[in-house]
Design an enzyme around this catalytic site. Structure first.
Site, PDB file in Angstrom:
ATOM      1  N   LYS A  52       0.848  -1.205   0.000  1.00 50.93           N
ATOM      2  CA  LYS A  52       0.000   0.000   0.000  1.00 50.93           C
ATOM      3  C   LYS A  52       0.883   1.254   0.000  1.00 50.93           C
ATOM      4  O   LYS A  52       2.090   1.175   0.296  1.00 50.93           O
ATOM      5  CB  LYS A  52      -0.881  -0.023   1.258  1.00 50.93           C
ATOM      6  CG  LYS A  52      -0.090   0.063   2.566  1.00 50.93           C
ATOM      7  CD  LYS A  52      -0.983  -0.157   3.782  1.00 50.93           C
ATOM      8  CE  LYS A  52      -0.177  -0.082   5.078  1.00 50.93           C
ATOM      9  NZ  LYS A  52      -1.005  -0.446   6.251  1.00 50.93           N
ATOM     10  N   ARG A 150     -11.107  -0.014  14.563  1.00 54.22           N
ATOM     11  CA  ARG A 150     -11.056   0.701  13.274  1.00 54.22           C
ATOM     12  C   ARG A 150     -11.937  -0.074  12.295  1.00 54.22           C
ATOM     13  O   ARG A 150     -13.141  -0.132  12.464  1.00 54.22           O
ATOM     14  CB  ARG A 150      -9.613   0.782  12.747  1.00 54.22           C
ATOM     15  CG  ARG A 150      -8.657   1.525  13.642  1.00 54.22           C
ATOM     16  CD  ARG A 150      -7.335   1.885  12.965  1.00 54.22           C
ATOM     17  NE  ARG A 150      -6.820   0.871  12.060  1.00 54.22           N
ATOM     18  CZ  ARG A 150      -5.593   0.875  11.539  1.00 54.22           C
ATOM     19  NH1 ARG A 150      -4.745   1.849  11.842  1.00 54.22           N
ATOM     20  NH2 ARG A 150      -5.200  -0.068  10.729  1.00 54.22           N
ATOM     21  N   TYR A 280      14.936  31.203   6.368  1.00 56.39           N
ATOM     22  CA  TYR A 280      13.782  31.982   6.841  1.00 56.39           C
ATOM     23  C   TYR A 280      13.854  32.249   8.340  1.00 56.39           C
ATOM     24  O   TYR A 280      14.133  31.357   9.142  1.00 56.39           O
ATOM     25  CB  TYR A 280      12.480  31.230   6.560  1.00 56.39           C
ATOM     26  CG  TYR A 280      12.063  31.243   5.101  1.00 56.39           C
ATOM     27  CD1 TYR A 280      12.034  32.419   4.351  1.00 56.39           C
ATOM     28  CD2 TYR A 280      11.672  30.061   4.478  1.00 56.39           C
ATOM     29  CE1 TYR A 280      11.630  32.416   3.019  1.00 56.39           C
ATOM     30  CE2 TYR A 280      11.260  30.044   3.145  1.00 56.39           C
ATOM     31  CZ  TYR A 280      11.250  31.229   2.426  1.00 56.39           C
ATOM     32  OH  TYR A 280      10.851  31.215   1.116  1.00 56.39           O
ATOM     33  N   MET A 328      10.164  24.720   1.586  1.00 53.42           N
ATOM     34  CA  MET A 328       9.359  23.791   0.787  1.00 53.42           C
ATOM     35  C   MET A 328      10.214  22.957  -0.159  1.00 53.42           C
ATOM     36  O   MET A 328       9.969  21.762  -0.341  1.00 53.42           O
ATOM     37  CB  MET A 328       8.320  24.584  -0.022  1.00 53.42           C
ATOM     38  CG  MET A 328       7.321  23.702  -0.746  1.00 53.42           C
ATOM     39  SD  MET A 328       6.141  24.650  -1.731  1.00 53.42           S
ATOM     40  CE  MET A 328       5.250  25.534  -0.468  1.00 53.42           C
TER      41      MET A 328
HETATM   42  C1  PLP Z   1      -0.323  -1.527   6.932  1.00 55.90           C
HETATM   43  C2  PLP Z   1      -0.967  -2.805   7.312  1.00 55.90           C
HETATM   44  C3  PLP Z   1      -0.189  -3.944   7.548  1.00 55.90           C
HETATM   45  C4  PLP Z   1       1.315  -3.911   7.592  1.00 55.90           C
HETATM   46  O1  PLP Z   1       1.686  -3.543   8.880  1.00 55.90           O
HETATM   47  P1  PLP Z   1       3.237  -3.383   9.281  1.00 55.90           P
HETATM   48  O2  PLP Z   1       3.189  -3.063  10.710  1.00 55.90           O
HETATM   49  O3  PLP Z   1       3.740  -2.273   8.441  1.00 55.90           O
HETATM   50  O4  PLP Z   1       3.864  -4.683   8.975  1.00 55.90           O
HETATM   51  C5  PLP Z   1      -0.854  -5.146   7.803  1.00 55.90           C
HETATM   52  N1  PLP Z   1      -2.189  -5.200   7.838  1.00 55.90           N
HETATM   53  C6  PLP Z   1      -2.960  -4.112   7.649  1.00 55.90           C
HETATM   54  C7  PLP Z   1      -4.434  -4.239   7.728  1.00 55.90           C
HETATM   55  C8  PLP Z   1      -2.380  -2.879   7.385  1.00 55.90           C
HETATM   56  O5  PLP Z   1      -3.151  -1.801   7.199  1.00 55.90           O
END
Ligand code: PLP
Length: 401
Positions: A52, A150, A280, A328
């Site tokens: 992801k 969640r 800055y 930036m």
């Molecule tokens: C991001 C995620 C993972 C991976 O978790 P890590 O701690 O990065 O290994 C696994 N399962 C779900 C549902 C996630 O959202």
């Protein structure tokens, strides 16, 4: 004859393509392969590589291919958009996508053999409708909440969800391939909630089986669970941040290799006297006569502005402090009395083997976790891929790209 005359405005810019980038994130594919194999060695379960957020900033397709070559058999993403990006790139491995709204169009994902995570009846019905529309059976993974509050069905809604899923299985619209949940605190060794979550998960699985479901993939563990909680492994484990070389368990080191090096070229160097006020709001004043290096990376590229007062970069073999505010697009580093030159390499973070800062250092300086730094590296930073020879003696080459 090539047009190299500086006076000819129509001449092509010479070797722009081959010139080293202003800044780049170099991804060490050997590190990702090593980390995947290492995590696979810790479990009998299958490995889902969580790619992801553009592979935690490392490139979703490249990361997917590297992890699959190293033994991962599943890919995990948050959205159908990410899943279809993998399919469009020709990645055929099983993919699970776990965030959706019921009124989105699931037909492409179902048609492309993407497994869909389902936490509520609304999502389940929508996925079943899409399956009927394309004449396929949708493969779903029912998610139960075991303590994160969640995603995932609340435990009191779970019996109704599994009954409904079983009815849709009988219709042929869905097949429940997985039952799963997510751990809250596996990164804290000995945290009592992990055991409680495992017990709740076992109960939810028993309820699903009692309803007539026969999921072949139970999955609960993230990276920390893989490395530190063997009883959370079940059939499949979901490896995320560990693949990219971030140590996931507080106070423990497993020898994972950081995959991303963020580096740039010095675009300007100036020699300044002691007392020069920099950037800055002039929050930094040079403590001695010396050299300032201008680095073409800023908070738009994911270099956290909040890290400015503590930040360091690696130039000419030593750590150099960030001088003043990170802007930036750029920031300044103070070389002190060491001379620097335009074009010098600036390593913002890397594996740390030579003493350069790591992503964990930057996370600490910014008051956050490495995940946020890695996923925040901006789209303007080119990703390049290498199979760096390991600097660790005796470590054999894993992959050549
Ligand atoms: C991001 C995620 C993972 C991976 O978790 P890590 O701690 O990065 O290994 C696994 N399962 C779900 C549902 C996630 O959202």
């Amino acid at each position: 004859m090539p047009q190299t005359d500086k006076g000819d405005p129509t001449a092509p810019a010479p070797s722009i393509q081959s010139a080293p980038a202003l800044a780049e994130a170099v991804i060490d594919m050997n590190a990702i392969v090593h980390n995947t194999r290492f995590m696979a060695e810790q479990t009998k379960a299958e490995i889902m590589a969580v790619v992801k957020a553009d592979g935690f900033g490392h490139g979703i397709v490249e990361t997917a291919r590297a992890t699959l070559s190293a033994g991962a058999t599943w890919l995990g993403v948050t959205s159908c958009t990410e899943a279809l990006r993998l399919r469009d790139a020709g990645v055929r491995a099983p993919v699970l996508s776990w965030m959706s709204v019921p009124d989105q169009d699931f037909t492409r994902a179902v048609g492309a053999d993407v497994d869909i995570a389902v936490s509520a009846a609304e999502h389940l019905d929508a996925v079943a409708d899409a399956a009927r529309a394309v004449g396929a059976t949708a493969s779903v993974h029912l998610k139960v909440d075991t303590g994160l509050a969640r995603n995932g069905s609340a435990p009191h809604l779970w019996p109704a969800l599994v009954d409904r899923a079983r009815a849709l299985e009988r219709d042929g619209a869905v097949r429940v391939r997985g039952v799963w949940s997510h751990l809250a605190s596996a990164d804290i060794p000995g945290d009592p909630t992990t055991g409680e979550q495992i017990a709740l998960f076992d109960q939810a699985v028993a309820q699903a089986r009692a309803a007539g479901l026969d999921p072949s993939l139970l999955h609960l563990a993230n990276s920390a669970g893989i490395l530190d909680v063997p009883e959370s492994h079940y059939d499949l484990v979901r490896a995320g941040v560990g693949l990219y070389g971030v140590e996931p368990v507080a106070g423990k080191r497993f020898g994972l290799r950081p995959a991303m090096t963020l580096r740039a070229r010095a675009i300007m160097v100036r020699e300044v006297p002691v007392g020069t006020r920099v950037a800055y709001n002039h929050t930094y004043t040079t403590p001695r006569d010396g050299f300032l290096v201008l680095v073409p990376l800023g908070y738009a590229d994911g270099v956290p502005r909040s890290a400015g007062p503590r930040g360091e970069v690696w130039i000419r073999g030593a750590r150099r402090p960030v001088a003043g505010r990170i802007a930036m697009d750029q920031f300044v580093a103070d070389m002190g009395g060491t001379e620097a030159h335009i074009g010098d390499e600036v390593v913002v973070f890397g594996p740390g083997d030579d003493g350069e800062p790591t992503v964990a250092d930057w996370a600490r300086w910014a008051g956050t976790i490495p995940h946020e730094i890695l996923t925040g590296i901006g789209a303007r930073v080119a990703r390049t891929y290498s199979a760096r020879p390991s600097s660790r003696p005796g470590h054999k080459e894993l992959l050549s790209v």
